[in-house]
Scaffold this motif. Structure first.
Motif, PDB file in Angstrom:
ATOM      1  N   GLN A 191      -9.496  27.340  55.001  1.00 22.76           N
ATOM      2  CA  GLN A 191      -8.373  27.452  53.967  1.00 22.76           C
ATOM      3  C   GLN A 191      -9.299  28.005  52.940  1.00 22.76           C
ATOM      4  N   LYS A 192     -10.390  27.414  52.562  1.00 28.44           N
ATOM      5  CA  LYS A 192     -11.061  27.846  51.379  1.00 28.44           C
ATOM      6  C   LYS A 192     -12.700  27.477  51.439  1.00 28.44           C
ATOM      7  N   VAL A 237      -9.216  31.512  52.092  1.00 27.02           N
ATOM      8  CA  VAL A 237      -9.299  32.229  53.134  1.00 27.02           C
ATOM      9  C   VAL A 237      -8.272  31.541  54.220  1.00 27.02           C
ATOM     10  N   ASP A 238      -7.962  32.387  55.138  1.00 30.62           N
ATOM     11  CA  ASP A 238      -6.874  31.967  55.975  1.00 30.62           C
ATOM     12  C   ASP A 238      -6.910  32.744  57.458  1.00 30.62           C
ATOM     13  N   THR A 239      -8.001  33.641  57.487  1.00 36.08           N
ATOM     14  CA  THR A 239      -8.228  34.451  58.820  1.00 36.08           C
ATOM     15  C   THR A 239      -9.452  33.825  59.656  1.00 36.08           C
ATOM     16  N   VAL A 240      -9.880  33.011  59.452  1.00 32.02           N
ATOM     17  CA  VAL A 240     -11.068  32.471  60.110  1.00 32.02           C
ATOM     18  C   VAL A 240     -10.911  31.166  60.729  1.00 32.02           C
ATOM     19  N   TYR A 241     -10.995  30.998  62.232  1.00 31.62           N
ATOM     20  CA  TYR A 241     -10.838  29.608  62.806  1.00 31.62           C
ATOM     21  C   TYR A 241     -12.042  29.215  63.412  1.00 31.62           C
ATOM     22  N   TYR A 242     -12.416  28.033  63.312  1.00 29.56           N
ATOM     23  CA  TYR A 242     -13.498  27.339  64.343  1.00 29.56           C
ATOM     24  C   TYR A 242     -12.494  26.519  65.631  1.00 29.56           C
ATOM     25  N   ASN A 243     -13.054  26.863  66.726  1.00 31.90           N
ATOM     26  CA  ASN A 243     -12.397  26.073  67.996  1.00 31.90           C
ATOM     27  C   ASN A 243     -13.350  25.411  68.676  1.00 31.90           C
ATOM     28  N   LEU A 297     -11.121  18.870  57.774  1.00 32.51           N
ATOM     29  CA  LEU A 297     -12.247  18.863  58.228  1.00 32.51           C
ATOM     30  C   LEU A 297     -13.182  19.737  56.886  1.00 32.51           C
ATOM     31  N   VAL A 298     -14.022  19.080  56.347  1.00 34.57           N
ATOM     32  CA  VAL A 298     -14.876  19.556  55.185  1.00 34.57           C
ATOM     33  C   VAL A 298     -16.268  19.758  55.737  1.00 34.57           C
ATOM     34  N   LEU A 299     -16.802  20.857  55.701  1.00 37.71           N
ATOM     35  CA  LEU A 299     -18.107  20.945  56.163  1.00 37.71           C
ATOM     36  C   LEU A 299     -19.022  21.675  54.992  1.00 37.71           C
ATOM     37  N   PHE A 324     -11.445  23.280  55.934  1.00 39.07           N
ATOM     38  CA  PHE A 324     -10.572  23.474  57.049  1.00 39.07           C
ATOM     39  C   PHE A 324      -9.273  22.670  57.223  1.00 39.07           C
ATOM     40  N   ARG A 325      -8.310  23.031  57.787  1.00 41.73           N
ATOM     41  CA  ARG A 325      -6.976  22.088  58.316  1.00 41.73           C
ATOM     42  C   ARG A 325      -6.981  22.502  59.769  1.00 41.73           C
ATOM     43  N   ARG A 326      -6.331  21.405  60.395  1.00 42.52           N
ATOM     44  CA  ARG A 326      -6.177  21.462  61.889  1.00 42.52           C
ATOM     45  C   ARG A 326      -4.903  22.371  61.962  1.00 42.52           C
TER      46      ARG A 326
END
Length: 132
Positions: free
Chosen positions: A31-32, A42-48, A118-120, A129-131
């Motif tokens: 998200q940011k 940011v809203d176009t990146v995903y970690y799976n 999730l904060v890294l 990140f958000r789920r």
């Protein structure tokens, strides 16, 4: 005697389960990113994440398509997340320029991990990140 053996095996199995691994499983939307006081939305990146597997996914709205790269994850002592991209279907050297990664390995500190957030942290960057 068999009951004691089974009980001992069950205890070892449960002790080996990593709570952080279980909480990470699923899809997370970035998200940011905070960089030295500046926030980038940011809203176009995903970690799976699924077990030891990892996929970095980028959505391209103009093309209405995704690019992705597979890899592996390792959780160290519930506070560090090691991610490694691999060339499996996607050439890592061609994928990296689409990201802010400098190479195929990243080591993050896990600042927060709960059911929805999730904060890294890596160096001077903090990823939120958000789920999904």
């Amino acid at each position: 005697m068999k009951k004691i053996y089974y009980l001992f095996a069950l205890i070892l199995f449960l002790a080996s389960c990593n709570d952080t691994d279980e909480k990470l499983d699923g899809k997370w939307q970035l998200q940011k990113v905070d960089v030295e006081g500046t926030t980038i939305e940011v809203d176009t990146v995903y970690y799976n994440f699924q077990t030891s597997l990892f996929m970095y996914q980028i959505y391209r709205p103009s093309l209405q398509s995704y690019s992705h790269c597979f890899g592996f994850k390792t959780v160290n002592d519930d506070h560090q997340l090691a991610l490694e991209l691999t060339t499996y279907g996607t050439d890592v050297s061609k994928f990296l320029p689409q990201t802010d990664w400098q190479n195929s390995h990243r080591l993050f500190n896990i600042e927060r991990l709960d059911g929805q957030h999730l904060v890294l942290k890596n160096g001077k960057k903090t990823y939120h990140f958000r789920r999904f």
